[in-house]
Design a protein around this motif. Sequence first.
Motif: not given
Length: 224
Positions: A148-173
């Motif tokens: 399971v990968a719990l990923l921030p998607i809020g943008d501004r202070f963290t990744m936004g959805p576009d970056e989190a999509m790439i994060a999800a592909s890197y992590i592979g959960a």
Amino acid sequence: MYLSYYGHSCIFIEGSKRVLIDPFIPSGDTPPDCDIVCVTHGHADHLGETVSLKRKTVAPNELAKYLAAQGVPAEALNIGGGIEMNGVLITMTQAIHSSWIEDAGDGYYGGPAAGYIIRMDGVTIYHAGDTALFSDMKLIRDLYHPDVALLPIGDRFTMGPDEAMIAASYIGAPLVIPIHYNTWEKIAQDPELFRHAIEKTTDMHVAILAPGERMEIADANAHK
Ligand code: NI
Ligand code: MN
């Protein structure tokens, strides 16, 4: 095992032990009783009720020192290190973010910000904390194979959805759960867009949990 979302970044994992991560609950509800608290960094929207809970608490070194001074039984870790607590393996991971402890006066530096790998009952959960995207998330996949990968998607202070999509592909959960969005207007996001984008292009599943929602996490072997 059950995983509950209390809003923002607060996650509660109930297995043979109960682990609460980043106990800031936007609704103001009382946090659930737990055996172990893990705090990713010193910002108030993560530290939350850590001091009032006074449970055994894992935190980055500098933050652990602050917590100990507040009477919290704190265990200091640093990035890359791990600890075993009552059968729960907790490893601290890198997060690209800042950390400030708001306290009387100006407050003070909280040390590095972090994420966590939590391993219990054969299930591996990655809570990314507040972070930018970083390519070493591939190492998190190679080292820990999160279920399971719990990923921030809020943008501004963290990744936004576009970056989190790439994060999800890197992590592979196989299961991705978005966090750190819609708590406030500044981090407003439509998690359904994130879900559609991932589920259309990969075989990963995205679970969108409403604050207060609890889901069963299947044993790792069930989807490997
Ligand atoms: Ni933060
Ligand atoms: Mn935050």
